[in-house]
Motif scaffolding. Structure first.
Motif, PDB file in Angstrom:
ATOM      1  N   ARG A  16     -23.136  24.253  25.195  1.00 17.12           N
ATOM      2  CA  ARG A  16     -23.083  24.641  26.613  1.00 17.12           C
ATOM      3  C   ARG A  16     -23.582  23.490  27.510  1.00 17.12           C
ATOM      4  N   ILE A  17     -24.427  22.606  26.937  1.00 10.46           N
ATOM      5  CA  ILE A  17     -25.000  21.493  27.719  1.00 10.46           C
ATOM      6  C   ILE A  17     -23.943  20.425  28.017  1.00 10.46           C
ATOM      7  N   SER A  18     -22.864  20.408  27.219  1.00 10.35           N
ATOM      8  CA  SER A  18     -21.901  19.302  27.310  1.00 10.35           C
ATOM      9  C   SER A  18     -21.262  19.175  28.691  1.00 10.35           C
ATOM     10  N   THR A  24     -22.233  13.570  34.913  1.00  5.56           N
ATOM     11  CA  THR A  24     -22.829  12.223  34.895  1.00  5.56           C
ATOM     12  C   THR A  24     -21.748  11.163  34.675  1.00  5.56           C
ATOM     13  N   GLY A  25     -20.746  11.495  33.846  1.00  2.00           N
ATOM     14  CA  GLY A  25     -19.649  10.548  33.630  1.00  2.00           C
ATOM     15  C   GLY A  25     -18.981  10.179  34.958  1.00  2.00           C
ATOM     16  N   TYR A  26     -18.846  11.195  35.833  1.00  2.00           N
ATOM     17  CA  TYR A  26     -18.231  10.909  37.139  1.00  2.00           C
ATOM     18  C   TYR A  26     -19.172  10.079  38.016  1.00  2.00           C
ATOM     19  N   VAL A  27     -20.469  10.372  37.923  1.00  2.00           N
ATOM     20  CA  VAL A  27     -21.439   9.611  38.734  1.00  2.00           C
ATOM     21  C   VAL A  27     -21.402   8.122  38.362  1.00  2.00           C
ATOM     22  N   TRP A  28     -21.339   7.826  37.063  1.00  2.00           N
ATOM     23  CA  TRP A  28     -21.299   6.399  36.665  1.00  2.00           C
ATOM     24  C   TRP A  28     -20.048   5.738  37.249  1.00  2.00           C
ATOM     25  N   TYR A  29     -18.929   6.459  37.224  1.00  2.00           N
ATOM     26  CA  TYR A  29     -17.671   5.912  37.759  1.00  2.00           C
ATOM     27  C   TYR A  29     -17.778   5.719  39.279  1.00  2.00           C
ATOM     28  N   LEU A  95     -27.543   8.511  21.192  1.00  2.00           N
ATOM     29  CA  LEU A  95     -27.489   9.964  20.977  1.00  2.00           C
ATOM     30  C   LEU A  95     -26.931  10.609  22.234  1.00  2.00           C
ATOM     31  N   ALA A  96     -26.156  11.675  22.063  1.00  2.00           N
ATOM     32  CA  ALA A  96     -25.668  12.439  23.220  1.00  2.00           C
ATOM     33  C   ALA A  96     -25.013  11.524  24.248  1.00  2.00           C
ATOM     34  N   ALA A  97     -24.167  10.627  23.783  1.00  2.00           N
ATOM     35  CA  ALA A  97     -23.585   9.604  24.673  1.00  2.00           C
ATOM     36  C   ALA A  97     -22.656  10.196  25.725  1.00  2.00           C
ATOM     37  N   GLY A  98     -22.085  11.367  25.448  1.00  2.00           N
ATOM     38  CA  GLY A  98     -21.223  12.020  26.436  1.00  2.00           C
ATOM     39  C   GLY A  98     -20.100  11.100  26.885  1.00  2.00           C
ATOM     40  N   LEU A  99     -19.916  11.013  28.204  1.00  2.00           N
ATOM     41  CA  LEU A  99     -18.843  10.177  28.753  1.00  2.00           C
ATOM     42  C   LEU A  99     -19.410   8.898  29.357  1.00  2.00           C
ATOM     43  N   SER A 100     -20.573   8.514  28.839  1.00  2.00           N
ATOM     44  CA  SER A 100     -21.213   7.304  29.347  1.00  2.00           C
ATOM     45  C   SER A 100     -20.429   6.060  28.924  1.00  2.00           C
ATOM     46  N   PRO A 101     -20.327   5.079  29.824  1.00  2.00           N
ATOM     47  CA  PRO A 101     -19.611   3.835  29.489  1.00  2.00           C
ATOM     48  C   PRO A 101     -20.523   2.780  28.858  1.00  2.00           C
ATOM     49  N   ASP A 119     -22.558  12.339  19.528  1.00  2.00           N
ATOM     50  CA  ASP A 119     -22.690  13.549  20.364  1.00  2.00           C
ATOM     51  C   ASP A 119     -22.325  14.732  19.477  1.00  2.00           C
ATOM     52  N   LEU A 120     -22.392  15.925  20.020  1.00  2.00           N
ATOM     53  CA  LEU A 120     -21.949  17.106  19.284  1.00  2.00           C
ATOM     54  C   LEU A 120     -20.467  16.928  18.931  1.00  2.00           C
ATOM     55  N   PRO A 121     -19.974  17.641  17.900  1.00  2.00           N
ATOM     56  CA  PRO A 121     -18.609  17.372  17.422  1.00  2.00           C
ATOM     57  C   PRO A 121     -17.523  17.419  18.512  1.00  2.00           C
ATOM     58  N   GLY A 122     -17.564  18.400  19.410  1.00  2.00           N
ATOM     59  CA  GLY A 122     -16.516  18.509  20.443  1.00  2.00           C
ATOM     60  C   GLY A 122     -16.496  17.294  21.360  1.00  2.00           C
ATOM     61  N   MET A 123     -17.674  16.938  21.868  1.00  2.00           N
ATOM     62  CA  MET A 123     -17.758  15.783  22.774  1.00  2.00           C
ATOM     63  C   MET A 123     -17.486  14.489  22.010  1.00  2.00           C
ATOM     64  N   ALA A 124     -17.927  14.435  20.757  1.00  2.00           N
ATOM     65  CA  ALA A 124     -17.692  13.222  19.950  1.00  2.00           C
ATOM     66  C   ALA A 124     -16.190  13.014  19.745  1.00  2.00           C
ATOM     67  N   SER A 173     -31.288   7.477  24.012  1.00  2.00           N
ATOM     68  CA  SER A 173     -30.750   8.747  24.519  1.00  2.00           C
ATOM     69  C   SER A 173     -30.937   8.771  26.026  1.00  2.00           C
ATOM     70  N   GLU A 174     -30.017   9.412  26.695  1.00  2.00           N
ATOM     71  CA  GLU A 174     -30.098   9.522  28.164  1.00  2.00           C
ATOM     72  C   GLU A 174     -29.625  10.913  28.552  1.00  2.00           C
ATOM     73  N   GLY A 175     -30.398  11.566  29.403  1.00  2.00           N
ATOM     74  CA  GLY A 175     -29.987  12.882  29.896  1.00  2.00           C
ATOM     75  C   GLY A 175     -29.974  13.930  28.809  1.00  2.00           C
ATOM     76  N   LEU A 176     -30.808  13.786  27.807  1.00  2.00           N
ATOM     77  CA  LEU A 176     -30.801  14.713  26.678  1.00  2.00           C
ATOM     78  C   LEU A 176     -32.114  15.481  26.538  1.00  2.00           C
ATOM     79  N   VAL A 177     -33.233  14.768  26.601  1.00  2.00           N
ATOM     80  CA  VAL A 177     -34.481  15.351  26.073  1.00  2.00           C
ATOM     81  C   VAL A 177     -35.015  16.519  26.901  1.00  2.00           C
TER      82      VAL A 177
HETATM   83  C1  LIG Z   1     -26.377  15.232  30.556  1.00  2.00           C
HETATM   84  S1  LIG Z   1     -25.258  14.901  29.238  1.00  2.00           S
HETATM   85  C2  LIG Z   1     -25.665  13.202  29.038  1.00  2.00           C
HETATM   86  C3  LIG Z   1     -24.489  12.371  28.644  1.00  2.00           C
HETATM   87  C4  LIG Z   1     -24.738  10.855  28.728  1.00  2.00           C
HETATM   88  N1  LIG Z   1     -25.856  10.463  27.912  1.00  2.00           N
HETATM   89  C5  LIG Z   1     -24.936  10.435  30.148  1.00  2.00           C
HETATM   90  O1  LIG Z   1     -26.082  10.121  30.521  1.00  2.00           O
HETATM   91  O2  LIG Z   1     -23.961  10.405  30.896  1.00  2.00           O
HETATM   92  C6  LIG Z   1     -26.004  15.708  27.832  1.00  2.00           C
HETATM   93  C7  LIG Z   1     -25.282  15.462  26.500  1.00  2.00           C
HETATM   94  O3  LIG Z   1     -26.041  16.072  25.441  1.00  2.00           O
HETATM   95  C8  LIG Z   1     -25.142  16.492  24.435  1.00  2.00           C
HETATM   96  N2  LIG Z   1     -25.846  17.445  23.539  1.00  2.00           N
HETATM   97  C9  LIG Z   1     -26.162  18.723  23.771  1.00  2.00           C
HETATM   98  N3  LIG Z   1     -26.799  19.283  22.726  1.00  2.00           N
HETATM   99  C10 LIG Z   1     -26.912  18.288  21.788  1.00  2.00           C
HETATM  100  C11 LIG Z   1     -27.450  18.248  20.474  1.00  2.00           C
HETATM  101  N4  LIG Z   1     -28.021  19.318  19.919  1.00  2.00           N
HETATM  102  N5  LIG Z   1     -27.349  17.088  19.783  1.00  2.00           N
HETATM  103  C12 LIG Z   1     -26.754  16.004  20.337  1.00  2.00           C
HETATM  104  N6  LIG Z   1     -26.232  15.973  21.579  1.00  2.00           N
HETATM  105  C13 LIG Z   1     -26.289  17.123  22.300  1.00  2.00           C
HETATM  106  C14 LIG Z   1     -24.004  17.093  25.259  1.00  2.00           C
HETATM  107  O4  LIG Z   1     -22.820  17.249  24.523  1.00  2.00           O
HETATM  108  C15 LIG Z   1     -23.890  16.071  26.408  1.00  2.00           C
HETATM  109  O5  LIG Z   1     -22.962  15.059  26.117  1.00  2.00           O
END
Ligand SMILES: C[S@@+](CC[C@H](N)C(=O)[O-])C[C@H]1O[C@@H](n2cnc3c(N)ncnc32)[C@H](O)[C@@H]1O
Length: 288
Positions: A16-18, A24-29, A95-101, A119-124, A173-177
């Motif tokens: 759900r966090i994805s 954030t991907g849009y903000v970087w762009y 970790l959790a790279a999302g759509l980061s460049p 990242d999680l399988p779907g986002m990866a 990691s960014e935007g994860l913890v």
């Molecule tokens: C705020 S986004 C940050 C994306 C990127 N790091 C950025 O700063 O643009 C949070 C990311 O955490 C990932 N995420 C959520 N739960 C996670 C988990 N249990 N393990 C690894 N990644 C996870 C989501 O899929 C999402 O890509």
């Protein structure tokens, strides 16, 4: 529905966090740090929805959500670049790279560096398709990783186990913890510290939003906290009341030297967007 995690929930579904990665991907762009290939329709929509909220926060508190996003992203880039250029780091796991460049930018700039985005399988899978479209070399690739998994092919252990143990390594990691309760993320940090010990040098970089209860904009922070929680259908807890508490916590989790960076110290050097009052995000560089 809100979801609360406990340390025992190693198989909890946090996908759900994805959605936050699209924003954030849009903000970087939008701020010239990324390319249009990394933008999604959901990212554009989230940005349009949050533009008035950001304008309101800027007027009331002198900073908006994107101010701290841009501060954290650019200071992390700077701290990572220092590790590559001055300390010889050659392997990076995000970790959790999302759509980061970042993986794209760093692996283009440093051809000797291996950069694994996770990242999680779907986002990866989404990111892997994007990197394929961009024809990335094998040293810049994607692996699925769920930080909560203690073992198995998608665990931190498996990702770090696939690396060259002779090369200096960084996990970032960014935007994860802040999506996890402190005991949950500390358990992850302890595992990470143990894994990083296996490399000639092992360093962890992350952003972290502390719980600065005496900050002049604290009520707006609480508002932003609710907003993030609403969009991601869960909690977004703040961690640690001070820089000293952050350092002590990372020490207990197995890191031998921890620096806590305030973006305000980089305003001039990195030409960062400024907050009217004290900054709200911290960047951590923790070494094993
Ligand atoms: C705020 S986004 C940050 C994306 C990127 N790091 C950025 O700063 O643009 C949070 C990311 O955490 C990932 N995420 C959520 N739960 C996670 C988990 N249990 N393990 C690894 N990644 C996870 C989501 O899929 C999402 O890509």
């Amino acid at each position: 529905m809100t979801t609360s995690l406990s340390v025992a929930d190693t198989s909890a579904d946090t996908s759900r966090i994805s959605i936050s990665a699209h924003y954030t991907g849009y903000v970087w762009y939008k701020h010239g740090l990324s390319a249009s290939a990394f933008v999604t329709p959901m990212g554009r929509l989230a940005n349009a929805l949050l533009t008035p909220v950001n304008a309101l926060l800027k007027g009331l508190a002198g900073a908006h959500i994107d101010t701290f996003l841009l501060q954290r992203h650019q200071v992390l880039d700077h701290l990572l670049t220092e590790l590559i250029e001055q300390e010889g780091v050659e392997q990076i796991v995000e970790l959790a790279a999302g759509l980061s460049p970042r993986g794209y930018r760093i692996s283009e700039r440093y051809p000797h560096v291996t950069y694994i985005e996770t990242d999680l399988p779907g986002m990866a899978a989404r990111k892997a398709a994007l990197l394929q479209q961009l024809q990335r070399p094998d040293r810049h690739r994607v692996q699925a990783c769920n930080i909560l998994q203690q073992d198995g092919p998608e665990s931190l252990q498996a990702v770090l186990g696939s690396l060259d143990k002779q090369r200096k390594t960084v996990v970032i990691s960014e935007g994860l913890v802040n999506y996890f309760p402190l005991p949950v993320i500390r358990e992850v940090w302890s595992r990470l510290a143990r894994e990083l010990h296996e490399f000639p040098t092992g360093t962890y970089l992350t952003d972290l939003y502390p719980d600065f209860a005496d900050h002049p904009s604290y009520r707006y922070v609480k508002f932003a906290q609710k907003l993030v929680g609403f969009f991601t259908r869960g909690e977004w807890p703040l961690h640690y009341p001070s820089d000293a508490a952050i350092q002590a916590g990372f020490g207990q989790d197995g890191f031998s030297k921890t620096e806590v960076h305030d973006p305000a110290a980089y305003y001039e050097r990195l030409n960062l967007p400024r907050a009217r009052s004290a900054t709200l995000v911290r960047l951590i560089r923790a070494r094993t």
